[in-house]
Design an enzyme around this catalytic site. Structure first.
Site, PDB file in Angstrom:
ATOM      1  N   ASP A 142     -34.080 100.450  31.507  1.00  0.00           N
ATOM      2  CA  ASP A 142     -33.439  99.740  30.386  1.00  0.00           C
ATOM      3  C   ASP A 142     -32.318 100.556  29.737  1.00  0.00           C
ATOM      4  O   ASP A 142     -31.609 100.037  28.872  1.00  0.00           O
ATOM      5  CB  ASP A 142     -34.480  99.439  29.296  1.00  0.00           C
ATOM      6  CG  ASP A 142     -35.395  98.285  29.689  1.00  0.00           C
ATOM      7  OD1 ASP A 142     -35.065  97.556  30.638  1.00  0.00           O
ATOM      8  OD2 ASP A 142     -36.448  98.137  29.030  1.00  0.00           O
ATOM      9  N   LYS A 194     -33.460  96.190  21.853  1.00  0.00           N
ATOM     10  CA  LYS A 194     -33.015  95.107  22.753  1.00  0.00           C
ATOM     11  C   LYS A 194     -34.112  94.064  22.884  1.00  0.00           C
ATOM     12  O   LYS A 194     -35.306  94.360  22.716  1.00  0.00           O
ATOM     13  CB  LYS A 194     -32.644  95.648  24.141  1.00  0.00           C
ATOM     14  CG  LYS A 194     -33.790  96.304  24.946  1.00  0.00           C
ATOM     15  CD  LYS A 194     -34.616  95.357  25.792  1.00  0.00           C
ATOM     16  CE  LYS A 194     -35.843  96.044  26.374  1.00  0.00           C
ATOM     17  NZ  LYS A 194     -36.870  95.177  26.903  1.00  0.00           N
TER      18      LYS A 194
HETATM   19  O1  C5P Z   1     -37.657 102.583  34.539  1.00  0.00           O
HETATM   20  P1  C5P Z   1     -38.807 102.806  33.634  1.00  0.00           P
HETATM   21  O2  C5P Z   1     -39.204 104.246  33.541  1.00  0.00           O
HETATM   22  O3  C5P Z   1     -38.632 102.181  32.286  1.00  0.00           O
HETATM   23  O4  C5P Z   1     -40.022 102.025  34.304  1.00  0.00           O
HETATM   24  C1  C5P Z   1     -41.369 102.304  34.014  1.00  0.00           C
HETATM   25  C2  C5P Z   1     -42.236 101.713  35.104  1.00  0.00           C
HETATM   26  O5  C5P Z   1     -42.215 100.277  35.039  1.00  0.00           O
HETATM   27  C3  C5P Z   1     -41.786 102.053  36.514  1.00  0.00           C
HETATM   28  O6  C5P Z   1     -42.331 103.251  36.934  1.00  0.00           O
HETATM   29  C4  C5P Z   1     -42.316 100.867  37.307  1.00  0.00           C
HETATM   30  O7  C5P Z   1     -43.692 101.030  37.573  1.00  0.00           O
HETATM   31  C5  C5P Z   1     -42.211  99.704  36.331  1.00  0.00           C
HETATM   32  N1  C5P Z   1     -40.959  98.931  36.530  1.00  0.00           N
HETATM   33  C6  C5P Z   1     -40.869  98.074  37.620  1.00  0.00           C
HETATM   34  N2  C5P Z   1     -39.717  97.353  37.808  1.00  0.00           N
HETATM   35  C7  C5P Z   1     -38.697  97.442  36.935  1.00  0.00           C
HETATM   36  C8  C5P Z   1     -38.782  98.308  35.818  1.00  0.00           C
HETATM   37  C9  C5P Z   1     -39.941  99.044  35.652  1.00  0.00           C
HETATM   38  O8  C5P Z   1     -41.803  97.944  38.426  1.00  0.00           O
HETATM   39  N3  C5P Z   1     -37.601  96.699  37.141  1.00  0.00           N
END
Ligand code: C5P
Length: 289
Positions: free
Chosen positions: A138, A11
């Site tokens: 994502d 993506k």
């Molecule tokens: O959701 P994911 O595991 O991909 O996110 C990894 C980290 O990125 C989260 O723990 C957070 O610290 C940060 N994040 C965020 N806001 C988002 C997506 C991710 O702060 N919208």
């Protein structure tokens, strides 16, 4: 032995704005996300072993419960209340890892899609998207694919008109940063650029690719963090890109191009300085051929 092959396309965040930090620690975002043809391929083999195992063509990837694919499979079987579930997942990776292209999220989404199809679509698309949100921000987009507006922490999706067809050059410099650290730095430093998401959406409605491309921007693209960014975006633009931007938490950047020939010229110019350069095109949906 029965197996399913499932494509797992990368993506792009065509435009990404980051809004407030939420109480749960995530940031509220607003992003237009786009599927491209560049993909990994997963082979899911049903086994008799009542265990979920994993392998890949990359020796440094975890093959245990730390891999999002394995977690996706466990979550699927648990939620569907399927007990005798032996499965081996082999991932043939092409999408660079930790690169802003959603490779791991796309793999988890592909596992959910493939298992759901294999088990007679027990979950609706909305249910599958809700399951995906438990795996990462994502993953919901990667389940649906196409061109979507992502809000919330990335998990609230709205289908958009498809981006007009174009070629895409991806360039991944060496820099390695975790998504969490990029968001943490954003929280400290504040916003350096203000992406015009409403303007982008209007241009998309008019199917005005040139204006969409010129408005592509990423609020996480801090040039102090990604030293190569101005150089890469400059090479893309000097070699005919409609527009160029960084994807996700980086470090991969991409440019949009009118023709395969112009995209190849830009790719060759980038390859003189950077290793991870790929030419692909936008993909209307996850299962488009
Ligand atoms: O959701 P994911 O595991 O991909 O996110 C990894 C980290 O990125 C989260 O723990 C957070 O610290 C940060 N994040 C965020 N806001 C988002 C997506 C991710 O702060 N919208």
């Amino acid at each position: 032995m029965k197996y399913i092959d499932e494509k797992s396309p990368a993506k792009l965040n065509l435009i990404l704005d980051v809004l407030d930090k939420r109480e749960d620690g995530y940031h509220e975002i607003l992003s237009v996300m786009q599927t491209v043809f560049f993909c990994d391929v997963l082979r899911l083999t049903m086994t008799e072993r009542k265990k979920i195992t994993m392998s890949s063509n990359l020796d440094y990837l975890p093959n245990d419960g730390d891999n999002l694919c394995v977690r996706a499979a466990y979550l699927f079987f648990k939620t569907a209340e399927i007990k005798s579930s032996g499965l081996h997942i082999h991932a043939h990776k092409q999408i660079p890892v930790a690169a802003g292209l959603g490779g791991g999220s796309a793999n988890a989404a592909a596992v959910l899609r493939a298992l759901n199809r294999y088990h007679g679509n027990i979950f609706t698309m909305d249910e599958l998207v809700a399951l995906a949100a438990k795996l990462g921000s994502d993953v919901p987009f990667c389940v649906r694919g196409g061109t979507q507006l992502a809000g919330g922490r990335g998990d609230v999706l709205e289908q958009l008109d498809p981006l007009p067809f174009c070629y895409v050059v991806l360039c991944k410099p060496q820099r390695k940063l975790s998504t969490a650290s990029v968001f943490a730095r954003f929280s400290q430093e504040g916003k350096q650029v203000q992406p015009d998401v409403p303007g982008f959406l209007e241009a998309l409605k008019r199917q005005d690719l040139a204006t969409c491309a010129s408005l592509m921007q990423n609020a996480l693209a801090d040039e102090k963090l990604y030293e190569d960014l101005p150089d890469i975006l400059g090479i893309m633009r000097d070699n005919g890109a409609f527009g160029a931007a960084m994807s996700g938490a980086g470090p991969t950047s991409f440019g949009l191009f009118e023709s395969a020939e112009i995209a190849q010229v830009a790719a060759r110019a980038l390859q003189r300085k950077y290793e991870g350069v790929f030419v692909t095109s936008v993909r209307g949906s996850v299962d488009a051929e």
